[in-house]
Write a protein that holds these residues in place. Sequence first.
Motif: not given
Length: 102
Positions: A26, A29-30, A79, A83
């Motif tokens: 995550c 993704m962030l 995204l 995330g």
Amino acid sequence: MQHEAKDSRPQGGLGGVARAALLGLCGGMLLGGLLLLGQGLRTRLAPVDCQELSEVECGFIRQTAEEVGRMQTVAGAALLALGAAVVVLVRSRARPASTPQA
């Protein structure tokens, strides 16, 4: 008689390694979404250098930059949202459900 080992973790919960892996994913993704969103905004808002290009070529480059910037912005925002949603999901499953006391 054999004694069965009792697991101290609640059933259905994520293990520590799996939870850490999900939170790391995550985070990636962030961070990737934030960078892609920034790049998309920069691509859409930056002026195109058309010094040695014809008017048709310059128009094509401008349209292409605008479309690519739009796709980068949308993908970056998606995204970020994905995330954030997975972080909330992992964090909410980590907390035990409170039982009402009467």
